[in-house]
Design a protein around this motif. Structure first.
Motif, mmCIF file in Angstrom:
data_model
loop_
_atom_site.group_PDB
_atom_site.id
_atom_site.type_symbol
_atom_site.label_atom_id
_atom_site.label_comp_id
_atom_site.label_asym_id
_atom_site.label_seq_id
_atom_site.Cartn_x
_atom_site.Cartn_y
_atom_site.Cartn_z
ATOM 1 N N MET A 1 0.888 -1.161 0.019
ATOM 2 C CA MET A 1 -0.011 -0.067 0.027
ATOM 3 C C MET A 1 0.641 1.071 0.020
ATOM 4 O O MET A 1 0.435 2.499 -0.755
ATOM 5 C CB MET A 1 -0.745 0.105 1.112
ATOM 6 N N MET A 2 1.840 1.114 0.767
ATOM 7 C CA MET A 2 2.724 2.610 0.850
ATOM 8 C C MET A 2 3.548 2.629 -0.396
ATOM 9 O O MET A 2 3.758 3.896 -0.854
ATOM 10 C CB MET A 2 3.890 2.526 2.272
ATOM 11 N N GLY A 3 3.788 1.562 -0.901
ATOM 12 C CA GLY A 3 4.662 1.710 -2.402
ATOM 13 C C GLY A 3 3.516 2.416 -3.468
ATOM 14 O O GLY A 3 4.143 3.096 -4.176
ATOM 15 N N ALA A 4 2.249 1.863 -3.464
ATOM 16 C CA ALA A 4 1.387 2.602 -4.352
ATOM 17 C C ALA A 4 1.212 4.156 -4.026
ATOM 18 O O ALA A 4 1.054 4.928 -4.937
ATOM 19 C CB ALA A 4 0.053 1.952 -4.225
ATOM 20 N N LYS A 5 1.192 4.350 -2.758
ATOM 21 C CA LYS A 5 1.194 6.101 -2.462
ATOM 22 C C LYS A 5 2.351 6.798 -2.965
ATOM 23 O O LYS A 5 2.184 7.754 -3.694
ATOM 24 C CB LYS A 5 0.960 6.222 -1.019
ATOM 25 N N TRP A 6 3.458 6.107 -2.823
ATOM 26 C CA TRP A 6 4.814 6.832 -3.466
ATOM 27 C C TRP A 6 4.560 6.953 -4.985
ATOM 28 O O TRP A 6 5.128 7.978 -5.718
ATOM 29 C CB TRP A 6 6.176 5.901 -3.057
ATOM 30 N N ILE A 7 4.147 5.890 -5.661
ATOM 31 C CA ILE A 7 4.222 5.978 -6.883
ATOM 32 C C ILE A 7 3.173 6.665 -7.531
ATOM 33 O O ILE A 7 3.461 7.579 -8.532
ATOM 34 C CB ILE A 7 3.920 4.434 -7.678
ATOM 35 N N LYS A 8 1.948 6.837 -6.936
ATOM 36 C CA LYS A 8 1.037 8.039 -7.435
ATOM 37 C C LYS A 8 1.553 9.290 -7.221
ATOM 38 O O LYS A 8 1.327 10.136 -7.916
ATOM 39 C CB LYS A 8 -0.205 7.642 -6.551
ATOM 40 N N VAL A 9 2.267 9.689 -6.018
ATOM 41 C CA VAL A 9 2.878 11.161 -5.915
ATOM 42 C C VAL A 9 3.687 11.127 -7.105
ATOM 43 O O VAL A 9 3.807 12.278 -7.623
ATOM 44 C CB VAL A 9 3.300 11.124 -4.614
ATOM 45 N N SER A 10 4.755 10.200 -7.245
ATOM 46 C CA SER A 10 5.596 10.318 -8.317
ATOM 47 C C SER A 10 5.061 10.400 -9.801
ATOM 48 O O SER A 10 5.639 11.465 -10.373
ATOM 49 C CB SER A 10 6.547 9.166 -8.793
ATOM 50 N N VAL A 11 3.652 10.309 -10.130
ATOM 51 C CA VAL A 11 3.174 10.634 -11.345
ATOM 52 C C VAL A 11 2.720 12.036 -11.385
ATOM 53 O O VAL A 11 2.506 12.675 -12.241
ATOM 54 C CB VAL A 11 2.142 9.405 -11.555
ATOM 55 N N PHE A 12 2.360 12.532 -10.165
ATOM 56 C CA PHE A 12 1.890 13.639 -10.031
ATOM 57 C C PHE A 12 3.334 14.718 -10.317
ATOM 58 O O PHE A 12 2.919 15.521 -11.245
ATOM 59 C CB PHE A 12 1.266 13.981 -8.827
#
Length: 123
Positions: A1-12
């Motif tokens: 779950m935390m990995g997905a949060k980081w990836i979503k922020v990176s796409v932003f």
């Protein structure tokens, strides 16, 4: 779950770096190149890579260190980036220093937490 949060922020940050690059190109305001590079490297690439590491090493991703790191990084980085833009704006020196130093210290502490977390939990 935390990995997905980081990836979503990176796409932003990927969206921001492309939009900022287009702004620089079409207005021929190339003085912002250091900020543009930091958005791309620290915002998009580093954030995405942290997300990939936490997606791979889920034990490390669910620690208190990981959560503290996430918030320090993602609060500090926008301050650092805005502070870097202030170099070319007419703002008081103390405000520039507050943004760059405050944001930079938060990001640096976040990276230190990441280091400790990886050493401790990545096997």
């Amino acid at each position: 779950m935390m990995g997905a949060k980081w990836i979503k922020v990176s796409v932003f940050y990927l969206l921001i770096v492309f939009a900022f690059g287009l702004f620089m190109h079409y207005t021929v305001q190339l003085q912002w190149k250091a900020t543009h590079a930091h958005i791309g490297v620290v915002g998009w690439l580093t954030t995405g890579f942290i997300g990939l590491i936490y997606s791979t090493y889920k034990e490390a991703a669910e620690t208190g260190l990981a959560k503290a790191q996430f918030w320090l990084y993602n609060i500090g980085l926008p301050f650092l980036l805005v502070g870097m833009m202030m170099v070319y704006l007419d703002v008081p020196r103390w405000l520039f220093e507050l943004f760059v130093s405050g944001g930079g210290i938060a990001v640096a502490l976040s990276v230190l937490l990441f280091f400790v977390n990886v050493v401790k939990y990545v096997r």
